[in-house]
Design a protein around this motif. Sequence first.
Motif, PDB file in Angstrom:
ATOM      1  N   ARG A 175       0.850  -1.184   0.000  1.00 17.99           N
ATOM      2  CA  ARG A 175       0.000   0.000   0.000  1.00 17.99           C
ATOM      3  C   ARG A 175       0.889   1.239   0.000  1.00 17.99           C
ATOM      4  O   ARG A 175       2.051   1.182   0.423  1.00 17.99           O
ATOM      5  CB  ARG A 175      -0.954   0.003   1.184  1.00 17.99           C
ATOM      6  CG  ARG A 175      -0.312   0.002   2.546  1.00 17.99           C
ATOM      7  CD  ARG A 175      -1.362  -0.287   3.617  1.00 17.99           C
ATOM      8  NE  ARG A 175      -0.744  -0.394   4.935  1.00 17.99           N
ATOM      9  CZ  ARG A 175      -0.635   0.631   5.789  1.00 17.99           C
ATOM     10  NH1 ARG A 175      -1.088   1.834   5.447  1.00 17.99           N
ATOM     11  NH2 ARG A 175      -0.088   0.468   6.979  1.00 17.99           N
ATOM     12  N   ALA A 176       0.295   2.347  -0.512  1.00  9.32           N
ATOM     13  CA  ALA A 176       1.044   3.597  -0.616  1.00  9.32           C
ATOM     14  C   ALA A 176       0.495   4.583   0.406  1.00  9.32           C
ATOM     15  O   ALA A 176      -0.720   4.780   0.505  1.00  9.32           O
ATOM     16  CB  ALA A 176       0.932   4.175  -2.021  1.00  9.32           C
ATOM     17  N   LEU A 202       7.809   1.607 -12.107  1.00 11.58           N
ATOM     18  CA  LEU A 202       6.699   2.560 -11.953  1.00 11.58           C
ATOM     19  C   LEU A 202       6.274   3.015 -13.339  1.00 11.58           C
ATOM     20  O   LEU A 202       7.123   3.325 -14.191  1.00 11.58           O
ATOM     21  CB  LEU A 202       7.144   3.769 -11.128  1.00 11.58           C
ATOM     22  CG  LEU A 202       7.359   3.556  -9.631  1.00 11.58           C
ATOM     23  CD1 LEU A 202       7.920   4.839  -9.014  1.00 11.58           C
ATOM     24  CD2 LEU A 202       6.076   3.147  -8.942  1.00 11.58           C
ATOM     25  N   LEU A 203       4.956   3.075 -13.542  1.00  9.78           N
ATOM     26  CA  LEU A 203       4.442   3.455 -14.857  1.00  9.78           C
ATOM     27  C   LEU A 203       3.248   4.381 -14.647  1.00  9.78           C
ATOM     28  O   LEU A 203       2.338   4.059 -13.859  1.00  9.78           O
ATOM     29  CB  LEU A 203       4.024   2.204 -15.637  1.00  9.78           C
ATOM     30  CG  LEU A 203       4.007   2.281 -17.153  1.00  9.78           C
ATOM     31  CD1 LEU A 203       5.398   2.650 -17.688  1.00  9.78           C
ATOM     32  CD2 LEU A 203       3.600   0.935 -17.744  1.00  9.78           C
ATOM     33  N   GLY A 204       3.277   5.532 -15.277  1.00 10.38           N
ATOM     34  CA  GLY A 204       2.149   6.470 -15.169  1.00 10.38           C
ATOM     35  C   GLY A 204       1.790   7.030 -16.532  1.00 10.38           C
ATOM     36  O   GLY A 204       2.610   7.004 -17.469  1.00 10.38           O
ATOM     37  N   GLY A 205       0.548   7.545 -16.674  1.00 11.91           N
ATOM     38  CA  GLY A 205       0.144   8.091 -17.967  1.00 11.91           C
ATOM     39  C   GLY A 205      -1.294   8.551 -17.965  1.00 11.91           C
ATOM     40  O   GLY A 205      -1.773   9.172 -17.008  1.00 11.91           O
ATOM     41  N   SER A 206      -1.986   8.224 -19.025  1.00  8.30           N
ATOM     42  CA  SER A 206      -3.335   8.749 -19.251  1.00  8.30           C
ATOM     43  C   SER A 206      -4.373   8.149 -18.320  1.00  8.30           C
ATOM     44  O   SER A 206      -5.500   8.644 -18.274  1.00  8.30           O
ATOM     45  CB  SER A 206      -3.744   8.500 -20.714  1.00  8.30           C
ATOM     46  OG  SER A 206      -3.786   7.093 -20.975  1.00  8.30           O
ATOM     47  N   ASP A 207      -4.037   7.069 -17.616  1.00  8.00           N
ATOM     48  CA  ASP A 207      -5.007   6.466 -16.687  1.00  8.00           C
ATOM     49  C   ASP A 207      -5.073   7.205 -15.357  1.00  8.00           C
ATOM     50  O   ASP A 207      -5.742   6.772 -14.432  1.00  8.00           O
ATOM     51  CB  ASP A 207      -4.708   4.990 -16.457  1.00  8.00           C
ATOM     52  CG  ASP A 207      -3.343   4.785 -15.814  1.00  8.00           C
ATOM     53  OD1 ASP A 207      -2.533   5.743 -15.797  1.00  8.00           O
ATOM     54  OD2 ASP A 207      -3.062   3.663 -15.341  1.00  8.00           O
ATOM     55  N   GLN A 251      -3.049   7.560 -12.907  1.00  4.00           N
ATOM     56  CA  GLN A 251      -2.539   6.885 -11.710  1.00  4.00           C
ATOM     57  C   GLN A 251      -1.139   6.337 -12.001  1.00  4.00           C
ATOM     58  O   GLN A 251      -0.743   6.242 -13.160  1.00  4.00           O
ATOM     59  CB  GLN A 251      -3.462   5.748 -11.272  1.00  4.00           C
ATOM     60  CG  GLN A 251      -3.590   4.625 -12.286  1.00  4.00           C
ATOM     61  CD  GLN A 251      -4.557   3.540 -11.819  1.00  4.00           C
ATOM     62  OE1 GLN A 251      -5.275   3.728 -10.854  1.00  4.00           O
ATOM     63  NE2 GLN A 251      -4.584   2.423 -12.506  1.00  4.00           N
ATOM     64  N   VAL A 252      -0.457   6.003 -10.934  1.00  2.43           N
ATOM     65  CA  VAL A 252       0.867   5.360 -11.059  1.00  2.43           C
ATOM     66  C   VAL A 252       0.705   3.905 -10.659  1.00  2.43           C
ATOM     67  O   VAL A 252       0.154   3.611  -9.580  1.00  2.43           O
ATOM     68  CB  VAL A 252       1.922   6.046 -10.173  1.00  2.43           C
ATOM     69  CG1 VAL A 252       3.245   5.294 -10.242  1.00  2.43           C
ATOM     70  CG2 VAL A 252       2.107   7.490 -10.616  1.00  2.43           C
ATOM     71  N   SER A 253       1.152   2.999 -11.525  1.00  2.00           N
ATOM     72  CA  SER A 253       1.033   1.560 -11.256  1.00  2.00           C
ATOM     73  C   SER A 253       2.414   0.975 -10.957  1.00  2.00           C
ATOM     74  O   SER A 253       3.422   1.407 -11.522  1.00  2.00           O
ATOM     75  CB  SER A 253       0.423   0.834 -12.449  1.00  2.00           C
ATOM     76  OG  SER A 253      -0.852   1.348 -12.740  1.00  2.00           O
ATOM     77  N   GLY A 276       7.233  -7.045 -15.705  1.00  2.00           N
ATOM     78  CA  GLY A 276       6.029  -6.472 -16.286  1.00  2.00           C
ATOM     79  C   GLY A 276       4.727  -6.975 -15.730  1.00  2.00           C
ATOM     80  O   GLY A 276       3.674  -6.752 -16.338  1.00  2.00           O
ATOM     81  N   VAL A 277       4.732  -7.635 -14.584  1.00  2.00           N
ATOM     82  CA  VAL A 277       3.485  -8.079 -13.954  1.00  2.00           C
ATOM     83  C   VAL A 277       2.976  -6.952 -13.051  1.00  2.00           C
ATOM     84  O   VAL A 277       3.703  -6.481 -12.171  1.00  2.00           O
ATOM     85  CB  VAL A 277       3.717  -9.363 -13.132  1.00  2.00           C
ATOM     86  CG1 VAL A 277       2.420  -9.758 -12.408  1.00  2.00           C
ATOM     87  CG2 VAL A 277       4.179 -10.495 -14.019  1.00  2.00           C
ATOM     88  N   ARG A 278       1.720  -6.530 -13.303  1.00  2.00           N
ATOM     89  CA  ARG A 278       1.172  -5.417 -12.516  1.00  2.00           C
ATOM     90  C   ARG A 278       0.859  -5.889 -11.106  1.00  2.00           C
ATOM     91  O   ARG A 278       0.217  -6.916 -10.916  1.00  2.00           O
ATOM     92  CB  ARG A 278      -0.089  -4.863 -13.176  1.00  2.00           C
ATOM     93  CG  ARG A 278      -0.567  -3.558 -12.554  1.00  2.00           C
ATOM     94  CD  ARG A 278      -1.772  -2.991 -13.306  1.00  2.00           C
ATOM     95  NE  ARG A 278      -2.113  -1.685 -12.789  1.00  2.00           N
ATOM     96  CZ  ARG A 278      -2.828  -1.450 -11.686  1.00  2.00           C
ATOM     97  NH1 ARG A 278      -3.277  -2.472 -10.955  1.00  2.00           N
ATOM     98  NH2 ARG A 278      -3.094  -0.212 -11.290  1.00  2.00           N
ATOM     99  N   LEU A 279       1.341  -5.086 -10.114  1.00  2.00           N
ATOM    100  CA  LEU A 279       1.164  -5.455  -8.720  1.00  2.00           C
ATOM    101  C   LEU A 279       0.099  -4.610  -8.029  1.00  2.00           C
ATOM    102  O   LEU A 279      -0.539  -5.071  -7.086  1.00  2.00           O
ATOM    103  CB  LEU A 279       2.499  -5.311  -7.963  1.00  2.00           C
ATOM    104  CG  LEU A 279       3.641  -6.196  -8.464  1.00  2.00           C
ATOM    105  CD1 LEU A 279       4.916  -5.883  -7.703  1.00  2.00           C
ATOM    106  CD2 LEU A 279       3.287  -7.670  -8.308  1.00  2.00           C
ATOM    107  N   GLY A 280      -0.092  -3.395  -8.470  1.00  2.00           N
ATOM    108  CA  GLY A 280      -1.094  -2.554  -7.818  1.00  2.00           C
ATOM    109  C   GLY A 280      -0.886  -1.091  -8.159  1.00  2.00           C
ATOM    110  O   GLY A 280      -0.006  -0.714  -8.945  1.00  2.00           O
ATOM    111  N   THR A 281      -1.725  -0.252  -7.546  1.00  2.00           N
ATOM    112  CA  THR A 281      -1.705   1.186  -7.801  1.00  2.00           C
ATOM    113  C   THR A 281      -0.986   1.885  -6.654  1.00  2.00           C
ATOM    114  O   THR A 281      -1.245   1.602  -5.473  1.00  2.00           O
ATOM    115  CB  THR A 281      -3.135   1.735  -7.926  1.00  2.00           C
ATOM    116  OG1 THR A 281      -3.785   1.039  -8.985  1.00  2.00           O
ATOM    117  CG2 THR A 281      -3.133   3.228  -8.200  1.00  2.00           C
TER     118      THR A 281
END
Length: 1241
Positions: A2-3, A296-301, A303-305, A311-316
């Motif tokens: 969690r953040a 860390l990946l952020g953009g048009s959604d 949010q930062v994921s 490359g397996v998404r773990l959460g926001t």
Amino acid sequence: MRAVLTWRDKVEQCIYDLAFKPDGTQLILAAGNRLLVYDTSDGTLLQPLKGHKDTVYCVAYAKDGKRFASGSADKSVIIWTSKLEGILKYTHNDSIQCVSYNPVTHQLASCSSSDFGLWSPEQKSVSKHKSSSKITCCSWTNDGQYLALGMFNGIISIRNKNGEEKVKIERPGGSLSPIWSICWNPSSRWESFWMNRENEDAEEVIVNRYFQELPATLKSAVYGSQGSEAEEEEPEEEDDSLRDDNLEEHNDILAIADWGQKLSFYQLSGKQIGKDRSLNFDPCCISYFTKGEYILLGGSDKQVSLFTKDGVRLGTVGEQNSWVWTCKVKPDSNYVVVGCQDGTISFYQLIFSTVHGLYKDRYAYRDSMTDVIVQHLITEQKVRIKCKELVKKIAIYKNRLAIQLPEKILIYELYSDDSSDMHYRVKEKIVRKFECNLLVVCANHIILCQEKRLQCLSFSGVKEREWQMESLIRYIKVIGGPPGREGLLVGLKNGQILKIFVDNLFAIVLLKQATAVRCLDMSASRNKLAVVDENDTCLVYDIHTKELLFQEPNANSVAWNTQCEDMLCFSGGGYLNIKASTFPVHQQKLQGFVVGYNGSKIFCLHVFSMSAVEVPQSAPMYQYLDRKMFKEAYQIACLGVTDTDWRELAMEALEGLEFETAKKAFTRVQDLRYLELINSIEERKKRGETNNDLFLADVFSYQGKFHEAAKLYKRSGHENLALDMYTDLCMFEYAKDFLGSGDPKETKMLITKQADWARNTNEPKSAVEMYISAGEYVKAIEISGDHGWVDMLIDIARKLDRAEREPLLMCAHYFKKLDNPGYAAETYLKIGDLKSLVQLHVETQRWDEAFALGEKHPEFKDDVYMPYAQWLAENDRFEEAQKAFHKAGRQGEAVRVLEQLTHNAVVESRFNDAAYYYWMLSMQCLDIAQDPAQKDTMLSKFHHFQHLAELYHGYHAIHRYTEEPFSFHLPETLFNISRFLLHSLTKDPPLGISKVNTLFTLAKQSKALGAYKLARHAYDKLQGLRIPTRFQKSIELGSLTIRSKPFHDSEELVPLCYRCSTNNPLLNNLGNVCINCRQPFVFSASSYEVLHLVEFYLEEGITDEEAVSLIDLEAPRHKRENKWQEITSNNSQTLRLDESMDSMGDDDPFTAKLSFEQGGSEFVPVVVSRSVLRSMSRRDVLIKRWPPPLQWQYFRSLLPDASITMCPSCFQMFHSEDYELLVLQHTCCPYCRRHIEDPSP
């Protein structure tokens, strides 16, 4: 995961880029046409930086922290110092899209829409390179060798440091998929991980891969014990001290995010790793964690994921209100900053929870969020299970392992029943999404816990039963049971503790307490229950009576020992507490949570790692020992204690006469000594001994409790054993106290033993004094001698009576050894040991004393002279040695020494010495000839050696003449010697005598003296011999020149026989005898002239003594009338011989005896009667007084006025003048070397 938002700020402009200072203290933001500098700790704006005239698109900090750069739409790049001062500015032709510092060389890459530039601090200019498309992003490799450029047309260009393109990657989407963000993994060690991932399914298991360390990023403040605990998380600083070093490092990996909404990974070579991952939004920024484990990946959604490195998404991380243009991780931490379109800056801390499970010695935990590692806590063996998805929950029980993933639950089982087997395989899959707080696995079921509800599902996913609790479930644990009927121990927040069987709908309430349950455990026999409540109190209950047995404070976890019913441990406050039965708690320091207790091993979870701690069970064992509960103490010791504890247990049991326990304990520590004691006591007990005092005394003596043992020995009536004990231990003072005024013999024995002890403990002086007082003189002498204490030895020797022979002899031995022969002699005299005294004088080379003793006691003469002779020989005094051997009666050794000396002298061409030694040999042979048994042999040898002595004596002059440049002899002497030698030499000349040298000398001297005939004869003889090269020319020349000389010899050289007045030839075939009368010539031993002597013999019946007395009478003779008449005139004097007078011979009876028959071939000796002897004058007669068995030899001088001297030792004749001269030169006889001061023999 969690953040947690740490701080947030908002500016008016869009945040396009940001960069952390490498030490993480400052944050640089690109906002509008300004740069904003923030303090990362609290979000304080430190300073805005103005330098650009248009929007700032990019910012980058150098790795060394000294500079940062910013790029703007105003086409300029500004380089700033860490003190926030602009120091350099350069421009491109278009707006600057991105900047990046080389991590190694600090070279700056700045990219615009049409080109990119490379600038380094050493360069004054910027090297620019054209680009075929707009460059949107750039990133350097870890080693700084290559720069990756992401372009708007979907191409990635990889350039070297000089800007040359090395690799070109074309994405499938082309210009429809602009590359918007790229980043190299800061750790290149994941390639082998990727290579193993390409063709694996989620359920595949890689086994037998060992990992030395656990992941660094997983931390937790909570734990799960043989199951799970409700998740309670708290912030933790990231610890980067541990790394997974087993993954090999190869090439760098490039992460690419494009606006085709794909995430891709490539190697440096351009080869894609895995497949594209769909994002479902347009990515604007991508960045790695410091160690490359997360993305860390952020953009048009908006949010930062958070993604795994593959490359397996773990959460926001954090949802925003607008597009996220930039996100970065604070260096070496879990902090993330997000910059948005609307100007929002958000600073988050990421908290990772621990997901794990434990059953006995197997511990399973989550690693890298998508993997599960199963660790065997005893063998330290580990196996990794790769799930490729976020692992949410883990449960482990016996041979079962359950892993909850976002969309399914996987159940694994071991390949075999082997306790050390670590091979897992998938048994079942439950493809369903579950929401639960806790997960438990049994043999055939899984148990899901969600707040108050428990659900039991089969492995096929069918819900079999459900339990609804009165309160929140805080703890759940499988406590065993038959497969399909296992029991669960459940603790609730309201303090209720229940037992549930998976095949039974009804929960059994074990007990109810007032406080919430935090941790539970049940004893091995299921009779006791330990509870840790929310007040950190450990409470122990009797399950059957519900009675609270005891409670202990400061506990956060508890575990019963699986092998001992009465032992449990609990942890808290940094301490481990071990409690046995109702004894007080034993504490020791321990960080973490206790989750298991098996034998002597305590399983401890500290932060994120599980370890097995070996804890000696010493404290509880001693608690049992204090109460003399030996059997219970032994059971505790079997769980694991130190060797010291085992020994203490053995000793306590032995003192308590609990021999069975003591024997087991001593066997454990392999103490054979005590085992033998126990066996001996048991044997004595079998024989009927029942005196426990005596047994205990033996035990005390073995343990070193000697005074207690002595008291017990005395009490049991065995004082002698106590005395033996004290003396064996050298405790003599105690022994004396114990003995009191006892038997004098025992006192003396005690003193002797005390002296022995003092000697062995390196106190020799004390030992000597004690030995003397005890009358042990031999030992006292031995110690004093070994230590070189001469004074002490003297005192002992003088105290001892002469009857004490053995100790006195030892004293003398040590006196000799310590180089004090005077005291040794005194000691030998005291005991009257003359033989040893002689040996002492000989060994110390005190020859005068030895000779004196030998004179007084002739029986020791051989003991003196023999060693003396050997000593002389060893010191190269061979002549004296030979004489000493002779004196000692060792004729054989004497002869051998002389023979060796003679041989050496001949070999070394010392012919004078050889003559002397042969003469000595002859005299020794004569001495030995007195023995009738050896007379003939020795006389023969005597004559032979006499002959050799004469030859070598003469040849000495020849050798010197031929070998040395100058001659020391007159020509006449050399002439005579060479003639003498030729007449004396036989067919085979003796060793060393050269016939060539002799003939050569004779030829030369004959020629010089006028004996030409003899010279010619000598030269002719030489022609038939082997001539040395050095004589060759001389002999050839002499042979020629002699031919010019007359063929006769000078008459002056012709020798005269004084018996018959015959002139003899110079070369006589008969040898050195007259050719007429056969009378042997007598030669001078110096000039080798024929002397005017005639040998005569005595008539039968006349003894040597009578002959000498008759000669000494010197009867008067008629006065001789002078035949010469002197006539004197005025001018002259004339002598006239009157021949009418009677011949002189008529008056001398000896002269009449010289007549013989002419021409006879036999030698007729001159024999004289008493009347003739009486008529002789003493001065005219020379007598060789040979010792027996030889006869004396008598010689008459026919020319009394010409004086002849005879050496009284060797009986060689000389002209008196020659002899006196030679004696003056050599101070001794030239033949026998008798010193002039020596008395005549």
